[in-house]
Structures are given as C-alpha cells and as structure tokens.
Design an enzyme around this catalytic site. Structure first.
Site, PDB file in Angstrom:
ATOM      1  N   ARG A  11       0.831  -1.217   0.000  1.00 54.82           N
ATOM      2  CA  ARG A  11       0.000   0.000   0.000  1.00 54.82           C
ATOM      3  C   ARG A  11       0.855   1.253   0.000  1.00 54.82           C
ATOM      4  NH1 ARG A  11      -3.348  -0.317   5.100  1.00 54.82           N
ATOM      5  NH2 ARG A  11      -1.409  -1.246   5.804  1.00 54.82           N
ATOM      6  N   ASN A  29      -5.983  -2.722   2.344  1.00 52.15           N
ATOM      7  CA  ASN A  29      -5.965  -4.163   2.558  1.00 52.15           C
ATOM      8  C   ASN A  29      -7.391  -4.644   2.745  1.00 52.15           C
ATOM      9  OD1 ASN A  29      -3.176  -4.444   2.494  1.00 52.15           O
ATOM     10  ND2 ASN A  29      -2.952  -4.353   4.708  1.00 52.15           N
TER      11      ASN A  29
END
Length: 83
Positions: A11, A29
């Site tokens: 990320r 996520n």
C-alpha cells in the site's frame, strides 16, 4: 490484487507510485488478504500505476490483478492509504 501483497509495504509503495504519476484515489488491505485500489487520473498515468501494481514492491508476489474501468468522477483530492 492477490498473492503476497499484505505485509510487504504494498500500500505504501502504491501510494508513492501514484503520487509520482499524479493520480488520485486510495489503496487498502482487504480481510481476505487481497489489496484493493481505486486509481483516477490521466489514462496514461493510471496505466503506469496499474502496470506497477502487476508486480508491486520487490518483496511482493502478485498472482492476479483484476482491473475494472469506470468513468472519471474527480472525487479524490489525493492518493491515500486506507484500511
């Protein structure tokens, strides 16, 4: 994205890549181990970020990426890591 995509700074690196290419949106996520992203901006820049997501950072292993094209909304001011 599926594979080894959580716990490998996917990320954060996606955010850096998105900012480098001037796109907006978010990445997060999912509880099942996948990573999901919304990327909005210039078509060429979005393609570059999506292409980067196909392999991710060096510690990741991307097995699959699903791309869904939607219309530009202009709703994002930046690119954020969520979830």
């Amino acid at each position: 994205m599926t594979g080894k995509v959580q716990g490998v700074y996917f990320r954060q690196n996606t955010q850096l890549t998105a900012k480098e290419h001037g796109v907006t949106g978010w990445v997060r996520n999912l509880p099942d181990g996948r990573v999901e992203a919304v990327i909005e901006g210039d078509d060429a820049a979005v393609r570059k970020v999506v292409d980067w997501c196909r392999h991710g950072p060096s510690s990741a292993r991307v097995d699959n990426i699903e791309v869904k094209h939607e219309g530009y909304t202009g709703e994002f001011a930046s690119f954020e890591v969520t979830g």
